[in-house]
Design a protein around this motif. Structure first.
Motif, PDB file in Angstrom:
ATOM      1  N   PRO A 443       0.807  -1.230   0.000  1.00 60.43           N
ATOM      2  CA  PRO A 443       0.000   0.000   0.000  1.00 60.43           C
ATOM      3  C   PRO A 443       0.842   1.282   0.000  1.00 60.43           C
ATOM      4  O   PRO A 443       0.434   2.296  -0.581  1.00 60.43           O
ATOM      5  CB  PRO A 443      -0.824  -0.110   1.288  1.00 60.43           C
ATOM      6  N   LEU A 529      -1.144  -6.521  -3.536  1.00 53.52           N
ATOM      7  CA  LEU A 529      -2.169  -5.471  -3.601  1.00 53.52           C
ATOM      8  C   LEU A 529      -2.695  -5.491  -5.032  1.00 53.52           C
ATOM      9  O   LEU A 529      -2.040  -5.017  -5.973  1.00 53.52           O
ATOM     10  CB  LEU A 529      -1.579  -4.096  -3.276  1.00 53.52           C
ATOM     11  N   MET A 535     -10.570  -1.050  -5.629  1.00 55.04           N
ATOM     12  CA  MET A 535      -9.302  -0.442  -5.225  1.00 55.04           C
ATOM     13  C   MET A 535      -8.999   0.781  -6.089  1.00 55.04           C
ATOM     14  O   MET A 535      -8.499   1.799  -5.597  1.00 55.04           O
ATOM     15  CB  MET A 535      -8.176  -1.475  -5.344  1.00 55.04           C
ATOM     16  N   ARG A 549      -4.895  -0.298   2.725  1.00 53.84           N
ATOM     17  CA  ARG A 549      -4.409  -1.519   3.375  1.00 53.84           C
ATOM     18  C   ARG A 549      -5.586  -2.305   3.980  1.00 53.84           C
ATOM     19  O   ARG A 549      -5.654  -3.528   3.846  1.00 53.84           O
ATOM     20  CB  ARG A 549      -3.396  -1.166   4.458  1.00 53.84           C
ATOM     21  N   SER A 552      -7.549  -4.080   1.290  1.00 58.08           N
ATOM     22  CA  SER A 552      -6.811  -5.244   0.788  1.00 58.08           C
ATOM     23  C   SER A 552      -6.973  -6.433   1.738  1.00 58.08           C
ATOM     24  O   SER A 552      -7.166  -7.569   1.304  1.00 58.08           O
ATOM     25  CB  SER A 552      -5.324  -4.892   0.637  1.00 58.08           C
ATOM     26  N   LYS A 555     -10.343  -8.068   1.446  1.00 53.19           N
ATOM     27  CA  LYS A 555     -10.460  -8.906   0.242  1.00 53.19           C
ATOM     28  C   LYS A 555      -9.665 -10.202   0.365  1.00 53.19           C
ATOM     29  O   LYS A 555      -9.577 -10.994  -0.569  1.00 53.19           O
ATOM     30  CB  LYS A 555     -10.015  -8.112  -0.990  1.00 53.19           C
ATOM     31  N   TYR A 557      -6.289 -10.544   1.165  1.00 50.80           N
ATOM     32  CA  TYR A 557      -4.851 -10.504   0.875  1.00 50.80           C
ATOM     33  C   TYR A 557      -4.098 -10.115   2.153  1.00 50.80           C
ATOM     34  O   TYR A 557      -4.204  -8.991   2.619  1.00 50.80           O
ATOM     35  CB  TYR A 557      -4.544  -9.500  -0.242  1.00 50.80           C
TER      36      TYR A 557
END
Length: 589
Positions: A443, A529, A535, A549, A552, A555, A557
């Motif tokens: 990020p 990312l 995003m 962040r 992410s 989702k 990650y």
């Protein structure tokens, strides 16, 4: 099994049948396979074990313990090379070891213990006794394991280290009463060091240093002048280790020798210089990149060793989690966009990008790279080395490349706004662009681009993926043992109760194989990312780094810490390594 010389065509039928019946009773081969092997042995000769291996009816690992049992001999498994006494092992010449597939491994009851693949080879036994002039005790091991032991015994990096020590001691022996320290005569020092650099002891010292570095898997060699000495250190698995320093009278000559090899100006000692040379080690060519900078006590030399054979540029073997690997392949299959790999120097960014290029390599595509420097040469890819001294920089090269009808462009490193703008232009005109960047995590790469003055809408429409990565040390397989972690460390690692249920944590005790460190080799950890529509919208609306962040993580990650914890739960690394590499990620976003 290795057959005894002169007896390979006269099998001892009764003994072999008894051995064959033992294999049948153990269920390793069938009675029909035994009869087939005995017929083959009658026709072509050889030991029964050798015939069975040749017919692929049995493996080394199966036949060797059975042979040891049949002959009432001890079976040795080389799972720990610390069991080998190198001083005893090297008494037996390498030529004899290789000829008969044998290895001296130690001493017991005043007898030399010799591991043999074919313990019935009387010629080998007599030859060994004559050579070492000692009584021997024969033990059994597989040919594969003995060959591995031979490589460690006669070609391990500790040989070079001992040779360096011997060479230094020899040179130190010539020092003493006649040593005179001259101060202020720089020109004379240059001349004398140039003469000394051509002398055999100096040439031998540098050659041994480089050879030891390659065998120790070192990535860098540091030669650092101090006030009254010189320190030599090698970076192995990302950590610097002290090595044997040169004798005092050789110190200036060693630096000069490296400068001569790198085709640098040996008279120039006031300015930084860069160079490179090629060396051959273990039958392969290795590139060495050299940097020299002036310090208050003299010139510091750093040699970066680029061993293409030691690096595997296979995307599937890099260490990505299966779902992340699929995600990366999906992004690489897109016709245009920017993929950025971020992390500090020495975190494996170049290896990841080269692996991606190898995956993308296709005769139907024009792939061009701009690098500073070109670290590894890849067949089928056009690689350009930038030369700032003639104003051939990243921006100039990229503008020219765009007129060369490229499909895929790799930019060695994004260093300024101009390079980013050209990368964005290339992406918008239908090219796939890969590059590296220096930020702490994925990020923060977005924040850095925006700080450089890139418009958010341009970044959102061109950036496809940011990968942050680090390299952490692997636990040595030979001395790995379970360990209990404290509550404080578990809290720092953010490991929940569900993960703790069946978790076993390990650390390395330290052995000869890993130099007492408990670690051997390195593995990467990653943070992804992925720039999907949500995003991109966040970036365009000016969302903060913390918000990006958090999205992410929502989702699915994970960050670098989560990636490290996965490797730790797999028993591949330690808590200390994970926390040292991911200190910025200790607290959840």
């Amino acid at each position: 099994m290795e057959s005894a010389q002169g007896t390979s065509n006269t099998p001892k039928t009764k003994t072999d049948i008894l051995f064959g019946e033992l294999l049948v009773s153990k269920g390793l081969i069938s009675h029909r396979e035994l009869l087939e092997a005995l017929k083959e042995q009658h026709d072509d000769g050889g030991r029964l074990g050798e015939v069975l291996l040749r017919l692929k009816m049995i493996t080394d690992e199966e036949v060797t313990p059975a042979l040891a049992e049949h002959l009432s001999m001890e079976y040795i498994h080389f799972d720990d090379i610390t069991r080998i006494d190198m001083n005893v092992a090297r008494v037996l010449p390498e030529s004899i070891s290789k000829r008969f597939c044998v290895a001296a491994i130690g001493e017991i009851d005043n007898k030399i213990v010799v591991a043999m693949a074919d313990p019935l080879n009387v010629i080998a036994i007599d030859t060994i006794r004559l050579k070492i002039k000692r009584q021997i005790k024969v033990v059994v091991s597989s040919p594969k394991e003995i060959r591995k032991a031979i490589e460690i015994i006669y070609h391990g990096s500790d040989i070079e280290e001992q040779q360096l020590r011997d060479l230094v001691e020899l040179e130190v022996g010539g020092e003493g009463a006649f040593e005179v320290e001259v101060v202020g005569e720089e020109q004379d020092e240059d001349t004398s060091s140039e003469v000394a650099a051509a002398k055999p002891p100096v040439i031998r010292f540098v050659d041994l240093l480089l050879s030891q570095a390659v065998k120790s898997r070192a990535s860098d060699i540091h030669i650092e002048p101090q006030e009254r000495s010189t320190t030599i250190r090698m970076r192995i698995d990302g950590v610097l280790r002290d090595m044997v320093p040169p004798a005092r009278k050789m110190q200036a000559a060693v630096t000069t020798r490296v400068k001569i090899l790198s085709e640098m100006d040996i008279a120039e000692r006031r300015l930084p210089q860069d160079g490179r040379f090629k060396m051959r080690a273990s039958g392969r060519a290795i590139d060495v990149r050299v940097s020299v900078i002036p310090t208050i006590y003299g010139e510091k030399v750093v040699m970066r060793i680029l061993d293409a054979a030691a690096v595997n540029h296979d995307l599937n073997q890099l260490g990505f989690e299966p779902e992340l690997l699929e995600e990366l392949k999906t992004v690489l299959s897109q016709p245009h966009g920017i993929i950025v790999v971020t992390g500090p120097t020495g975190s494996g960014k170049s290896t990841t990008l080269y692996s991606a290029l190898n995956y993308l390599k296709d005769p139907k595509k024009n792939i061009t790279t701009v690098e500073d420097p070109v670290e590894y040469r890849l067949a089928g890819i056009n690689q350009i080395q930038i030369k700032p001294e003639i104003t051939l920089d990243f921006a100039t090269c990229l503008r020219a490349i765009l007129r060369q009808d490229p499909d895929i462009i790799l930019i060695g490193e994004i260093r300024d706004k101009e390079t980013v703008e050209i990368a964005i232009k290339a992406s918008l005109t239908g090219h796939l662009v890969l590059s590296t960047f220096h930020t702490n995590d994925a990020p923060s790469a977005i924040s850095r681009f925006l700080y450089m003055g890139i418009e958010p809408y341009l970044l959102a429409s061109t950036l496809n993926l940011v990968i942050a990565q680090r390299l952490i040390r692997k636990i040595c397989d030979r001395c790995r043992e379970p360990i209990t972690l404290s509550e404080k460390i578990l809290k720092h690692l953010n490991i929940d109760a569900e993960q703790l249920k069946d978790a076993v944590f390990y650390h390395g005790r330290g052995c000869k194989a890993c130099g007492g460190t408990g670690y051997l080799g390195r593995l990467p950890i990653f943070e992804f990312l992925v720039m999907d529509s949500d995003m991109r919208e966040k970036v365009i609306t000016g969302a903060s780094e913390i918000q990006i962040r958090a999205m992410s993580r929502e989702k699915g990650y994970g960050g670098l810490l989560e990636s490290g914890v996965i490797k730790m739960l797999q028993g591949l690394t330690t808590a200390e390594e994970v926390l040292s590499a991911t200190f910025t990620e200790k607290i959840k976003a």
